[in-house]
Write a protein that holds these residues in place. Structure first.
Motif, PDB file in Angstrom:
ATOM      1  N   ASP A  28       0.775  -1.037   0.033  1.00 29.18           N
ATOM      2  CA  ASP A  28       0.005  -0.003   0.076  1.00 29.18           C
ATOM      3  C   ASP A  28       0.904   1.050  -0.103  1.00 29.18           C
ATOM      4  OD1 ASP A  28      -2.306  -1.538  -0.017  1.00 29.18           O
ATOM      5  OD2 ASP A  28      -3.249  -0.401   1.920  1.00 29.18           O
ATOM      6  N   VAL A  29       0.849   2.017  -1.166  1.00 32.46           N
ATOM      7  CA  VAL A  29       1.772   3.322  -1.190  1.00 32.46           C
ATOM      8  C   VAL A  29       1.212   4.591  -0.316  1.00 32.46           C
ATOM      9  CG1 VAL A  29       2.629   4.792  -2.733  1.00 32.46           C
ATOM     10  CG2 VAL A  29       2.707   2.264  -3.493  1.00 32.46           C
ATOM     11  N   ILE A  30       2.091   5.046   0.582  1.00 30.97           N
ATOM     12  CA  ILE A  30       1.701   6.305   1.361  1.00 30.97           C
ATOM     13  C   ILE A  30       2.455   7.401   0.630  1.00 30.97           C
ATOM     14  CG2 ILE A  30       1.713   7.449   3.277  1.00 30.97           C
ATOM     15  CD1 ILE A  30       1.324   4.642   4.864  1.00 30.97           C
ATOM     16  N   ASP A  31       1.768   8.254  -0.433  1.00 31.41           N
ATOM     17  CA  ASP A  31       2.629   9.258  -0.686  1.00 31.41           C
ATOM     18  C   ASP A  31       2.716  10.523   0.067  1.00 31.41           C
ATOM     19  OD1 ASP A  31       3.781  11.546  -2.540  1.00 31.41           O
ATOM     20  OD2 ASP A  31       2.432  10.882  -4.188  1.00 31.41           O
ATOM     21  N   LEU A  32       3.953  10.963   0.497  1.00 31.78           N
ATOM     22  CA  LEU A  32       4.095  12.064   1.649  1.00 31.78           C
ATOM     23  C   LEU A  32       3.980  13.481   0.684  1.00 31.78           C
ATOM     24  CD1 LEU A  32       6.519  10.538   4.092  1.00 31.78           C
ATOM     25  CD2 LEU A  32       4.024  10.771   4.149  1.00 31.78           C
ATOM     26  N   ASN A  33       4.175  13.389  -0.704  1.00 35.61           N
ATOM     27  CA  ASN A  33       3.986  14.545  -1.291  1.00 35.61           C
ATOM     28  C   ASN A  33       4.830  15.742  -0.522  1.00 35.61           C
ATOM     29  OD1 ASN A  33       2.026  14.560  -3.347  1.00 35.61           O
ATOM     30  ND2 ASN A  33       0.727  14.230  -1.809  1.00 35.61           N
ATOM     31  N   GLY A  34       6.200  15.493  -0.314  1.00 37.86           N
ATOM     32  CA  GLY A  34       7.140  16.328   0.315  1.00 37.86           C
ATOM     33  C   GLY A  34       6.964  16.651   1.654  1.00 37.86           C
ATOM     34  N   GLN A  35       6.116  15.971   2.236  1.00 33.37           N
ATOM     35  CA  GLN A  35       6.150  16.096   3.816  1.00 33.37           C
ATOM     36  C   GLN A  35       7.193  15.335   4.613  1.00 33.37           C
ATOM     37  OE1 GLN A  35       1.828  16.481   5.291  1.00 33.37           O
ATOM     38  NE2 GLN A  35       1.921  14.926   3.908  1.00 33.37           N
ATOM     39  N   TYR A  36       7.386  15.450   5.906  1.00 33.61           N
ATOM     40  CA  TYR A  36       8.408  15.054   6.469  1.00 33.61           C
ATOM     41  C   TYR A  36       8.083  13.910   7.440  1.00 33.61           C
ATOM     42  CZ  TYR A  36      11.076  19.186   5.073  1.00 33.61           C
ATOM     43  OH  TYR A  36      11.771  19.960   4.126  1.00 33.61           O
ATOM     44  N   VAL A  37       8.888  12.713   7.449  1.00 36.97           N
ATOM     45  CA  VAL A  37       8.462  11.594   8.305  1.00 36.97           C
ATOM     46  C   VAL A  37       9.784  11.260   9.247  1.00 36.97           C
ATOM     47  CG1 VAL A  37       9.318  10.047   6.394  1.00 36.97           C
ATOM     48  CG2 VAL A  37       7.786   9.223   8.311  1.00 36.97           C
ATOM     49  N   MET A  38       9.368  11.156  10.517  1.00 39.69           N
ATOM     50  CA  MET A  38      10.205  10.864  11.646  1.00 39.69           C
ATOM     51  C   MET A  38       9.697   9.725  12.501  1.00 39.69           C
ATOM     52  SD  MET A  38       9.466  14.620  12.844  1.00 39.69           S
ATOM     53  CE  MET A  38       8.822  15.177  11.199  1.00 39.69           C
ATOM     54  N   PRO A  39      10.626   9.572  13.539  1.00 40.61           N
ATOM     55  CA  PRO A  39      10.227   8.740  14.504  1.00 40.61           C
ATOM     56  C   PRO A  39       8.968   9.277  15.196  1.00 40.61           C
ATOM     57  CG  PRO A  39      12.684   8.992  14.701  1.00 40.61           C
ATOM     58  CD  PRO A  39      11.907  10.112  13.803  1.00 40.61           C
ATOM     59  N   GLY A  40       8.119   8.183  15.735  1.00 40.07           N
ATOM     60  CA  GLY A  40       7.099   8.705  16.698  1.00 40.07           C
ATOM     61  C   GLY A  40       7.927   9.535  18.026  1.00 40.07           C
ATOM     62  N   LEU A  41       7.257  10.376  18.667  1.00 36.13           N
ATOM     63  CA  LEU A  41       7.607  11.004  19.800  1.00 36.13           C
ATOM     64  C   LEU A  41       7.466  10.182  21.073  1.00 36.13           C
ATOM     65  CD1 LEU A  41       6.255  14.662  19.378  1.00 36.13           C
ATOM     66  CD2 LEU A  41       8.356  13.794  18.598  1.00 36.13           C
ATOM     67  N   ILE A  42       8.232  10.261  22.096  1.00 36.48           N
ATOM     68  CA  ILE A  42       8.474   9.372  23.270  1.00 36.48           C
ATOM     69  C   ILE A  42       8.412  10.475  24.512  1.00 36.48           C
ATOM     70  CG2 ILE A  42       9.675   7.902  24.351  1.00 36.48           C
ATOM     71  CD1 ILE A  42      11.100   7.053  21.850  1.00 36.48           C
ATOM     72  N   ASN A  43       7.217  10.418  25.121  1.00 38.38           N
ATOM     73  CA  ASN A  43       7.074  11.277  26.127  1.00 38.38           C
ATOM     74  C   ASN A  43       7.484  10.547  27.535  1.00 38.38           C
ATOM     75  OD1 ASN A  43       6.162  13.086  27.971  1.00 38.38           O
ATOM     76  ND2 ASN A  43       4.420  13.586  27.213  1.00 38.38           N
ATOM     77  N   MET A  44       8.579  10.872  28.235  1.00 37.33           N
ATOM     78  CA  MET A  44       9.015  10.320  29.259  1.00 37.33           C
ATOM     79  C   MET A  44       8.375  10.612  30.623  1.00 37.33           C
ATOM     80  SD  MET A  44      11.423   8.246  28.350  1.00 37.33           S
ATOM     81  CE  MET A  44      12.912   7.977  29.492  1.00 37.33           C
ATOM     82  N   HIS A  45       7.482  11.635  30.554  1.00 36.41           N
ATOM     83  CA  HIS A  45       6.690  11.727  32.145  1.00 36.41           C
ATOM     84  C   HIS A  45       5.361  12.055  31.874  1.00 36.41           C
ATOM     85  CE1 HIS A  45       7.663  13.179  36.400  1.00 36.41           C
ATOM     86  NE2 HIS A  45       6.313  13.405  36.220  1.00 36.41           N
ATOM     87  N   VAL A  46       4.875  11.139  32.086  1.00 35.42           N
ATOM     88  CA  VAL A  46       3.085  11.089  31.718  1.00 35.42           C
ATOM     89  C   VAL A  46       2.206  10.506  32.994  1.00 35.42           C
ATOM     90  CG1 VAL A  46       1.253  10.161  30.380  1.00 35.42           C
ATOM     91  CG2 VAL A  46       3.439  10.997  29.333  1.00 35.42           C
ATOM     92  N   HIS A  47       1.345  11.357  33.319  1.00 30.06           N
ATOM     93  CA  HIS A  47       0.371  10.882  34.215  1.00 30.06           C
ATOM     94  C   HIS A  47      -1.096  10.765  33.330  1.00 30.06           C
ATOM     95  CE1 HIS A  47       2.888  11.384  37.569  1.00 30.06           C
ATOM     96  NE2 HIS A  47       3.197  12.730  37.224  1.00 30.06           N
TER      97      HIS A  47
END
Ligand code: ZN
Length: 426
Positions: free
Chosen positions: A46-65
């Protein structure tokens, strides 16, 4: 599912990341199978065309309640009473469960593919973690501590931490955490801004050094690492001397503290988001008392200086935003990256690197996630423009993928008041 992500710029999460063009990210099931040059056959994907957008690792939040929504409050709530009421009957307990599950999903929709929960309601963090892992519903990866350990009149005692009157009770809770397969142990060592009754004492010692040491030793014996809520210099010193592995928040550092961090190989989790409103808002907006504003300022400065000193001395710095505190919503982790850049002077690149690769490593999952790399989990987010130019683009992520599960149009409902007041500090 097999996906091919094409036509985007890849930011891989590493320290010197630069937007990489002309590559295709191939995903098979939960994993990034390969990253190859454009031009290969995409049959079967399944092709996901980003059309020039930016892809990066998902964010990791280290302090959550996961127990709070971050709505500004007119006056302090009695959290202990509230929690007792919630769990006094099955109907309201079910409401609490759905709330926690819902908040975890909001975090995911805002681009946090992993959250580390540092104090929750009963066993809801591990329960929701296990249900997400079993594929019951979508959610972020959760590194869970469940309830922390506090002491009588200590920080969050009776709400998101148990009240241990004796060392024996602290150990019993650690046994219980082992049973629930929690991922680490959280201690509440000092008070916080809202616990302080006088100016200048926002991080008063609450837990005795003997209990800290006994709890850390026992937790280590059981295979846990120990994170601790600490908001004073004395607290940081005593925490590190007695075996704590991560200082959550931090305080004004000195040479002794730097030495102890290195000796223990400990890290600090910088959290600017909860202190900023108390420190910088007009009191008519924050509803803080004069004492709370004064102490908020002290904590804010302490966190900034602790973070800067750690960075300057090669001590690892994680990033979290203490979701659940007033003004800190489940979907606003991106603001913490902006503050980290603004108040400690790191580059946008380093802020993003911290919220991805460094946080993954410090959470103990560096070999699983945190970078866009062959063999890693497909935990990805997409932004319209380049976050290295302006981190604010992370406010509206265009796509989220968690362990290969695609969320094409992630949406969160934003609180207008929170946005209006906080946007002034970006
Ligand atoms: Zn916290």
């Amino acid at each position: 599912m097999r996906y091919a992500i094409i036509n985007g710029y890849i930011l891989d999460g590493t320290e010197n990341m630069e937007p990489l063009q002309g590559k295709v990210i191939l995903i098979d099931g939960k994993k990034i199978m390969d990253i190859v040059d454009e031009g290969i056959s995409l049959n079967g994907y399944d092709v996901i065309d980003l059309n020039g957008q930016y892809v990066m690792p998902g964010l990791i939040n280290m302090h959550v309640h996961l127990a709070g929504n971050g709505k500004p409050q007119k006056k302090q709530r009695d959290n202990t009473k509230l929690v007792n009421l919630l769990f006094s009957n099955p109907v309201t307990a079910a409401v609490a469960y759905r709330m926690v599950r819902n908040y975890a999903q909001i975090a995911l929709m805002s681009g946090q593919t992993t959250i580390r929960t540092v104090g929750g309601l009963k066993d809801l963090d591990t329960r929701v973690r296990d249900e997400i892992n079993a594929g019951k519903y979508a959610g972020p990866r959760i590194i869970a501590s469940n309830e922390g350990i506090s002491v009588p009149h200590g920080h969050m005692a009776g709400s998101v931490a148990i009240t241990a009157e004796t060392i024996e009770q602290a150990k019993e809770h650690i046994d219980y955490l082992k049973e629930k397969k929690a991922d680490f142990v959280k201690l509440m060592i000092t008070g916080g801004v809202l616990d302080a009754k006088a100016k200048g004492v926002p991080g008063e010692m609450k837990m005795k050094p003997e209990m800290i040491k006994a709890a850390c030793d026992y937790a280590h014996e059981k295979g846990f690492i120990v994170a601790a809520h600490v908001e004073s210099s004395e607290g940081v010193r005593i925490a590190l001397e007695n075996g704590v592995d991560s200082i959550e928040h931090g305080a004004m550092p000195d040479e002794e503290i730097i030495r102890l961090f290195k000796e223990r190989n400990a890290f600090v989790t910088t959290t600017l988001s909860p202190a900023l409103p108390y420190a910088l808002f007009d009191r008519s907006v924050s509803n803080a008392s004069e004492v709370e504003q004064y102490n908020g300022n002290m904590v804010f400065e302490g966190i900034i200086e602790c973070s800067k000193a750690a960075l300057a001395n090669g001590i690892p710095v994680a990033l979290g935003n203490d979701v659940g505190c007033p003004w800190v919503t489940q979907y606003d982790f991106w603001r913490e990256l902006c503050y980290f850049h603004k108040y400690t002077g790191v580059s946008n690149r380093f802020a993003l690197h911290t919220a991805t690769q460094i946080n993954a490593r410090l959470a103990g999952i560096g070999d699983i996630t945190g970078t866009v790399e062959k063999g890693k989990c497909a935990d990805l987010i997409v932004t319209e423009s380049n976050p290295l130019d302006d981190l604010k683009t992370l406010r509206n992520v265009k796509m989220v993928m968690a362990k290969g599960k695609l969320i094409a149009n992630p949406k969160v409902r934003r609180n207008q008041t929170v946005d209006r007041e906080l946007d002034q500090y970006l």
